[in-house]
Design a protein around this motif. Structure first.
Motif, PDB file in Angstrom:
ATOM      1  N   GLY A  10      19.514 105.821 -18.605  1.00  0.00           N
ATOM      2  CA  GLY A  10      20.877 106.341 -18.711  1.00  0.00           C
ATOM      3  C   GLY A  10      20.760 107.825 -19.050  1.00  0.00           C
ATOM      4  N   GLU A  31      13.072 101.440 -16.485  1.00  0.00           N
ATOM      5  CA  GLU A  31      14.490 101.231 -16.160  1.00  0.00           C
ATOM      6  C   GLU A  31      14.638  99.890 -15.418  1.00  0.00           C
ATOM      7  N   ASN A  33      17.161  98.833 -13.600  1.00  0.00           N
ATOM      8  CA  ASN A  33      17.758  98.970 -12.260  1.00  0.00           C
ATOM      9  C   ASN A  33      16.796  99.643 -11.280  1.00  0.00           C
ATOM     10  N   GLY A  38      22.321 104.649 -15.105  1.00  0.00           N
ATOM     11  CA  GLY A  38      23.108 103.662 -15.860  1.00  0.00           C
ATOM     12  C   GLY A  38      24.569 103.713 -15.447  1.00  0.00           C
ATOM     13  N   LYS A  39      25.458 103.974 -16.413  1.00  0.00           N
ATOM     14  CA  LYS A  39      26.898 103.989 -16.112  1.00  0.00           C
ATOM     15  C   LYS A  39      27.253 105.132 -15.175  1.00  0.00           C
ATOM     16  N   ALA A  41      26.787 106.268 -12.102  1.00  0.00           N
ATOM     17  CA  ALA A  41      26.222 105.763 -10.840  1.00  0.00           C
ATOM     18  C   ALA A  41      27.099 106.236  -9.696  1.00  0.00           C
ATOM     19  N   GLY A  53      31.182 105.715 -12.268  1.00  0.00           N
ATOM     20  CA  GLY A  53      31.534 105.684 -13.694  1.00  0.00           C
ATOM     21  C   GLY A  53      32.308 106.923 -14.103  1.00  0.00           C
ATOM     22  N   ILE A 425      30.293  95.463 -15.213  1.00  0.00           N
ATOM     23  CA  ILE A 425      29.802  96.604 -16.001  1.00  0.00           C
ATOM     24  C   ILE A 425      28.668  96.107 -16.904  1.00  0.00           C
ATOM     25  N   LYS A 428      25.551  95.266 -14.659  1.00  0.00           N
ATOM     26  CA  LYS A 428      24.906  96.422 -14.004  1.00  0.00           C
ATOM     27  C   LYS A 428      24.317  97.418 -14.986  1.00  0.00           C
ATOM     28  N   THR A 429      24.914  97.533 -16.187  1.00  0.00           N
ATOM     29  CA  THR A 429      24.440  98.602 -17.081  1.00  0.00           C
ATOM     30  C   THR A 429      23.946  98.087 -18.427  1.00  0.00           C
ATOM     31  N   SER A 431      25.732  96.773 -20.826  1.00  0.00           N
ATOM     32  CA  SER A 431      26.647  97.129 -21.903  1.00  0.00           C
ATOM     33  C   SER A 431      27.336  95.851 -22.375  1.00  0.00           C
TER      34      SER A 431
END
Ligand code: FAD
Length: 489
Positions: A10, A31, A33, A38-39, A41, A53, A425, A428-429, A431
């Motif tokens: 991130g 990482e 992903n 991160g967010k 993207a 994001g 969310i 994917k991140t 959170s």
């Protein structure tokens, strides 16, 4: 060379890696992903490009600083412009405001079109500046959790000014006292949502936020928000930082002594050793998944989460001249909307809608004659709501609302669509509950109830990113990396 491992690429993870590399560490980033950011993207679909994001870029100097630290010229890596217009506001009663970055102009527009005066705006923004001056050194730029932070003269000066930070009434209450016209109070109440909070509960200290936009400015990178990530990754790679994608860290390894020290991380059952480990994950998952056998700081972890978001990415066939880069379509009843989110954990039938159209400035983001709409509403963090039903209802309500306020049927222009909601969310991140900014700031102690940037249990383990001190959003996430930099010797 000493070795450092950063978990998560991130924005704060990348910034921490750059700072550690400049300090002389050999750095690896793992990482989960296949891409960094991160967010932060991006999405590409049918010839459209969307920043998935963040869409608002403030305090770009914190990004520039990373290039300068590495002895580089930021402009060689990415460019951004200061916006002349901050946001366009649309109200149900027909009022429209174009918030100019030129404050006198904006204040004059408010005076001409509403019951509020330019003087009210000036008083409000002066207060915003006072709060900034009284808090930024203590709450934003240093660790709140180290005695030495309190021994600086400028910190002590700030502490003497605590009476000025307006922590003992809610933001909505304060703003009612600043503005005669409820619609202007509403406009400034919205800033609580910049860190996922509720203006009817959060302290008026959050009135610091407009200072970032109206004093320092709102910005847009020339090639979109994702170019911030791309530029920082380029710098990091030039510094020799190694990125390992699709590599989900399973555990943080530490020694078994009375005073444990970090030893590295475990990825795909393999151990990678390091002298320093920085976790950029949501702190909730760092404890739950990577630090299972250490006492959990339950009080900090169980704080109320910030709000999440529901976003529709729409490729729109047509141009909308009424709209700018940032657009807000307000609900008539803001308190009802926040009660729906925070008390009933659902979505109001008339939510405030934010629409970002980067193609207004970056023509390549949409095919000719069309626009890329990022359409977002605030929604509660995921507690297992029936999202499929809520999303369907919200989509209908949003289309009706925007069509009504623009006096144009927008539905027929939607030619392609993707959706992001609290569940995606989170997946994917990483959170927890899809919260955008870690914990909410709905009470005056929130700043003290964010996890520090270091572990008090495991030596040389650090935490950065939007879920720990000093908070969410790109500028604060970058400051978390800076605080870690100050702590590592
Ligand atoms: P994150 O972006 O949270 O990244 C964490 C990384 O860790 C991810 O890449 C994840 O894949 C990785 N990871 C997770 N688990 C593991 C594991 N086990 N091993 C390895 N890697 C792992 N901010 C603004 O300033 N302006 C805005 O306009 C704005 N709008 C927003 C709108 C939306 C829709 C969203 C979602 C956020 C918005 N924000 C905004 C907030 C901003 O995006 C975040 O505060 C910031 O990007 C958080 O960065 P971070 O460093 O905490 O890392």
């Amino acid at each position: 060379k000493p070795k450092a491992i950063v978990i998560g690429a991130g924005i704060a993870g990348i910034a921490s890696a750059i700072r550690l590399s400049v300090k002389g560490y050999e750095v690896d980033i793992f990482e989960a992903n296949s891409k960094p950011g991160g967010k932060l993207a991006e999405i590409k679909m049918n010839g459209f490009r969307f920043d998935a994001g963040p869409s608002l870029f403030t305090m770009p100097q914190y990004v520039d600083e990373l290039f300068k630290l590495a002895g580089k010229n930021p402009e060689d890596y990415f460019e951004y412009q200061k916006l002349k217009e901050i946001c366009r506001y649309f109200y149900e009663d027909g009022l429209r405001l174009n918030a100019s970055a030129d404050l006198d102009k904006f204040a004059k527009e408010i005076e001409e079109k509403t019951d509020s005066t330019a003087k009210e705006v000036e008083r409000y923004l002066n207060k915003s500046q006072t709060i900034y001056e009284a808090t930024h050194r203590v709450f934003l730029e240093r660790s709140l959790h180290k005695i030495k932070s309190y021994l600086h003269w400028d910190t002590l000066k700030s502490i003497f000014r605590f009476g000025q930070i307006d922590a003992f009434r809610t933001q909505a209450k304060a703003n009612r006292s600043f503005f005669k016209d409820d619609r202007i109070a509403q406009l400034f109440n919205r800033y609580a949502t910049y860190n996922g909070s509720d203006p009817y509960q959060a302290p008026a200290t959050l009135n610091i936020i407009p200072h970032f936009e109206y004093h320092y400015g709102a910005f847009l990178p020339k090639n979109g928000m994702y170019s911030i990530v791309a530029a920082l990754v380029k710098l990091a790679e030039e510094l020799g930082i190694r990125f390992h994608y699709n590599q989900k860290v399973e555990e943080i390894i530490y020694s078994n002594e009375r005073k444990p020290e970090v030893q590295g991380v475990k990825v795909n059952d393999k151990i990678y050793k390091a002298d320093v480990v920085v976790s950029n994950l949501d702190i909730w998952f760092t404890y739950k998944n990577l630090l299972k056998n250490i006492a959990q700081p339950k009080k900090l972890l169980n704080q109320e989460r910030s709000s999440s978001a529901l976003i529709f990415y729409w490729g729109m066939d047509g141009n909308y001249s009424d709209m700018g880069l940032h657009n807000i379509f307000f609900t008539e009843d803001y308190q009802k909307e926040f009660n729906a989110i925070w008390k009933d954990k659902t979505i109001s039938s008339d939510p405030t809608v934010y629409i970002n159209i980067s193609a207004k400035h970056i023509r390549g983001d949409a095919p000719a004659g069309s626009e890329n709409w990022f359409v977002m509403i605030n929604v509660p963090a995921n507690n297992g709501q029936n999202w499929d039903v809520l999303i369907k209802e919200a989509r209908t309500n949003i289309i009706k609302k925007i069509s009504r306020l623009l006096n144009r049927n927008i539905e027929k222009d939607i030619i392609c669509e993707q959706i992001l909601d609290p569940r995606s969310i989170e997946s994917k991140t990483g959170s927890y509950q899809g919260a955008l900014y870690g914990n909410s700031s709905n009470n005056q102690f929130s700043a003290f109830l964010r996890h520090p940037n270091f572990s008090s249990k495991i030596k040389n383990l650090f935490f950065c990113g939007g879920s720990v001190h000093p908070g969410g959003g790109i500028p604060l996430a970058l400051l978390s990396a800076k605080i870690i930099d100050d702590e590592i010797h």
